[in-house]
Design a protein around this motif. Structure first.
Motif, PDB file in Angstrom:
ATOM      1  N   ILE A  56      56.771  45.451  50.195  1.00 32.42           N
ATOM      2  CA  ILE A  56      57.167  45.462  48.786  1.00 32.42           C
ATOM      3  C   ILE A  56      57.303  44.044  48.240  1.00 32.42           C
ATOM      4  N   ASN A  57      57.588  43.084  49.111  1.00 29.24           N
ATOM      5  CA  ASN A  57      57.747  41.702  48.676  1.00 29.24           C
ATOM      6  C   ASN A  57      56.418  41.011  48.371  1.00 29.24           C
ATOM      7  N   TYR A  58      55.323  41.742  48.584  1.00 26.38           N
ATOM      8  CA  TYR A  58      54.019  41.190  48.207  1.00 26.38           C
ATOM      9  C   TYR A  58      53.966  40.932  46.702  1.00 26.38           C
ATOM     10  N   LYS A  59      54.853  41.578  45.972  1.00 30.07           N
ATOM     11  CA  LYS A  59      54.893  41.412  44.515  1.00 30.07           C
ATOM     12  C   LYS A  59      55.083  39.961  44.105  1.00 30.07           C
ATOM     13  N   TYR A  60      55.663  39.139  44.983  1.00 34.26           N
ATOM     14  CA  TYR A  60      55.916  37.744  44.618  1.00 34.26           C
ATOM     15  C   TYR A  60      54.654  36.886  44.650  1.00 34.26           C
ATOM     16  N   ASN A  61      53.524  37.516  44.991  1.00 33.77           N
ATOM     17  CA  ASN A  61      52.233  36.840  44.860  1.00 33.77           C
ATOM     18  C   ASN A  61      51.619  37.051  43.468  1.00 33.77           C
ATOM     19  N   PHE A  62      52.227  37.917  42.643  1.00 33.40           N
ATOM     20  CA  PHE A  62      51.628  38.268  41.360  1.00 33.40           C
ATOM     21  C   PHE A  62      52.016  37.287  40.253  1.00 33.40           C
ATOM     22  N   GLN A  63      51.047  37.027  39.390  1.00 36.44           N
ATOM     23  CA  GLN A  63      51.249  36.187  38.208  1.00 36.44           C
ATOM     24  C   GLN A  63      50.742  36.941  36.987  1.00 36.44           C
ATOM     25  N   TYR A  64      51.482  36.871  35.880  1.00 36.23           N
ATOM     26  CA  TYR A  64      51.194  37.662  34.686  1.00 36.23           C
ATOM     27  C   TYR A  64      50.821  36.749  33.509  1.00 36.23           C
ATOM     28  N   THR A  65      49.665  37.033  32.889  1.00 40.08           N
ATOM     29  CA  THR A  65      49.221  36.246  31.741  1.00 40.08           C
ATOM     30  C   THR A  65      48.625  37.170  30.677  1.00 40.08           C
ATOM     31  N   ILE A  66      48.513  36.636  29.464  1.00 41.10           N
ATOM     32  CA  ILE A  66      47.902  37.370  28.350  1.00 41.10           C
ATOM     33  C   ILE A  66      46.557  36.730  28.030  1.00 41.10           C
ATOM     34  N   LEU A  67      45.502  37.531  28.044  1.00 39.14           N
ATOM     35  CA  LEU A  67      44.157  37.028  27.757  1.00 39.14           C
ATOM     36  C   LEU A  67      43.848  37.042  26.262  1.00 39.14           C
ATOM     37  N   GLN A  68      44.297  38.104  25.582  1.00 36.50           N
ATOM     38  CA  GLN A  68      44.031  38.204  24.143  1.00 36.50           C
ATOM     39  C   GLN A  68      45.097  39.065  23.479  1.00 36.50           C
ATOM     40  N   VAL A  69      45.537  38.624  22.343  1.00 38.96           N
ATOM     41  CA  VAL A  69      46.506  39.391  21.548  1.00 38.96           C
ATOM     42  C   VAL A  69      45.744  40.346  20.631  1.00 38.96           C
ATOM     43  N   LEU A  70      46.254  41.584  20.522  1.00 38.66           N
ATOM     44  CA  LEU A  70      45.643  42.612  19.676  1.00 38.66           C
ATOM     45  C   LEU A  70      46.682  43.160  18.703  1.00 38.66           C
ATOM     46  N   PRO A  71      46.245  43.708  17.558  1.00 41.65           N
ATOM     47  CA  PRO A  71      47.195  44.278  16.584  1.00 41.65           C
ATOM     48  C   PRO A  71      48.028  45.395  17.198  1.00 41.65           C
ATOM     49  N   LEU A  72      49.255  45.554  16.715  1.00 45.01           N
ATOM     50  CA  LEU A  72      50.179  46.538  17.267  1.00 45.01           C
ATOM     51  C   LEU A  72      49.662  47.962  17.107  1.00 45.01           C
ATOM     52  N   TYR A  73      49.006  48.242  15.973  1.00 47.47           N
ATOM     53  CA  TYR A  73      48.588  49.620  15.706  1.00 47.47           C
ATOM     54  C   TYR A  73      47.105  49.851  15.973  1.00 47.47           C
ATOM     55  N   LEU A  74      46.547  49.094  16.906  1.00 46.00           N
ATOM     56  CA  LEU A  74      45.186  49.310  17.369  1.00 46.00           C
ATOM     57  C   LEU A  74      45.121  50.628  18.147  1.00 46.00           C
ATOM     58  N   SER A  75      44.025  51.341  18.033  1.00 44.78           N
ATOM     59  CA  SER A  75      43.884  52.601  18.770  1.00 44.78           C
ATOM     60  C   SER A  75      43.653  52.328  20.249  1.00 44.78           C
ATOM     61  N   ASP A  76      43.921  53.337  21.079  1.00 43.90           N
ATOM     62  CA  ASP A  76      43.706  53.170  22.512  1.00 43.90           C
ATOM     63  C   ASP A  76      42.237  52.914  22.825  1.00 43.90           C
ATOM     64  N   LYS A  77      41.339  53.549  22.090  1.00 38.55           N
ATOM     65  CA  LYS A  77      39.899  53.368  22.311  1.00 38.55           C
ATOM     66  C   LYS A  77      39.496  51.917  22.035  1.00 38.55           C
ATOM     67  N   GLU A  78      40.011  51.347  20.954  1.00 39.89           N
ATOM     68  CA  GLU A  78      39.677  49.960  20.616  1.00 39.89           C
ATOM     69  C   GLU A  78      40.238  48.983  21.656  1.00 39.89           C
ATOM     70  N   ALA A  79      41.463  49.234  22.098  1.00 40.00           N
ATOM     71  CA  ALA A  79      42.080  48.359  23.097  1.00 40.00           C
ATOM     72  C   ALA A  79      41.307  48.384  24.408  1.00 40.00           C
ATOM     73  N   ILE A  80      40.879  49.568  24.821  1.00 39.65           N
ATOM     74  CA  ILE A  80      40.141  49.702  26.081  1.00 39.65           C
ATOM     75  C   ILE A  80      38.770  49.039  25.976  1.00 39.65           C
TER      76      ILE A  80
END
Length: 282
Positions: free
Chosen positions: A238-262
């Motif tokens: 479970i401690n393998y989680k400390y190898n993970f790093q989180y970043t944002i590649l692109q910001v999208l509008p809040l009310y974008l549809s799921d199809k557009e986001a995917i």
């Protein structure tokens, strides 16, 4: 008149009749032996990383001399720049074992005392000029320099600047940091989880009224958020989680549809090859 850590601790339950020592951990040796193994990481980094923090606690328990003889509690600090020290908890000494044939002749048993959570890692004191005296009786007054943010606090600057290791990620969601919650709840986006050990990447997208905050909250609670390859990585440790790093590649509008986001998500998967050479299954 400046507040002292002594006053703060007495107001929170420690008694002047207790036998209490202040302990400042700052070991300049390039290699430290803990539980019979050698480690080159600094004590500061060992403590800051949740995966290696138990090693730091073990280091605190192992001593070559009987430095905690007759001590009821130790008030623990991690050394910072100069003579500064950051408060990291109060520990009750519950016993010890004498091992004359080992490098650590005394192995102390300790348990952390509750009631100091809201000031833990936030209070910074001036240890004074005798930094070589790393353990001192509580009768020595220590002036509080600052009561600031926790050790792993990261200020939100911009979406492009979001690069979080797992400890920082957990601190943000555990503390429900308002500036992060506001920013990440205001937008959706395409995000990347990097396995820093292997270089493999997982790319995902968010959609819905809770934005990136809502999706990442799932990673805080379950770590894998039902992603199969992440589940596999965590299944053995479970401690393998400390190898993970989180970043944002692109910001999208809040009310974008799921199809557009995917659709945006798929573009990044193709660009970075995370299906063929990463952690994406689809």
């Amino acid at each position: 008149m400046k507040l002292t850590i002594n006053e703060l601790l007495l107001n929170r339950g420690l008694k002047s009749s207790d036998s209490v020592k202040f302990v400042r951990h700052k070991d300049h040796r390039t290699s430290k032996v803990i539980n019979g193994c050698s480690y080159k990481e600094s004590l500061y980094n060992l403590y800051r990383n949740e995966f290696t923090k138990p090693l730091f606690i073990q280091y605190q328990c192992e001593q070559s001399k009987h430095v905690f003889k007759g001590v009821d509690y130790i008030v623990s600090f991690i050394g910072e720049e100069g003579t500064l020290a950051r408060f990291i908890g109060v520990y009750k000494i519950t016993g010890y074992t004498h091992k004359p044939d080992c490098a650590a002749n005394f192995l102390y048993e300790m348990e952390e005392v509750s009631g100091f959570e809201d000031i833990k890692e936030r209070v910074i004191i001036d240890w004074g000029t005798s930094t070589l005296s790393w353990h001192q009786w509580m009768s020595n007054e220590k002036r509080i320099i600052e009561i600031g943010m926790p050790l792993n606090h990261v200020q939100f600057k911009s979406y492009d600047a979001v690069i979080l290791d797992r400890s920082q990620f957990e601190e943000i969601f555990k503390g429900q940091y308002p500036e992060w919650k506001r920013a990440l709840s205001a937008v959706n986006g395409v995000y990347l989880i990097l396995d820093k050990k292997t270089g493999l990447q997982y790319i995902g997208s968010t959609y819905g009224k809770e934005g990136i905050w809502g999706r990442w909250k799932g990673y805080y609670k379950s770590i894998h958020n039902e992603n199969r390859k992440l589940v596999d990585l965590l299944s053995e440790d479970i401690n393998y989680k400390y190898n993970f790093q989180y970043t944002i590649l692109q910001v999208l509008p809040l009310y974008l549809s799921d199809k557009e986001a995917i659709t945006y998500e798929s573009i990044y998967k193709r660009k970075l090859g995370s299906r063929a050479f990463g952690l994406n299954s689809n």
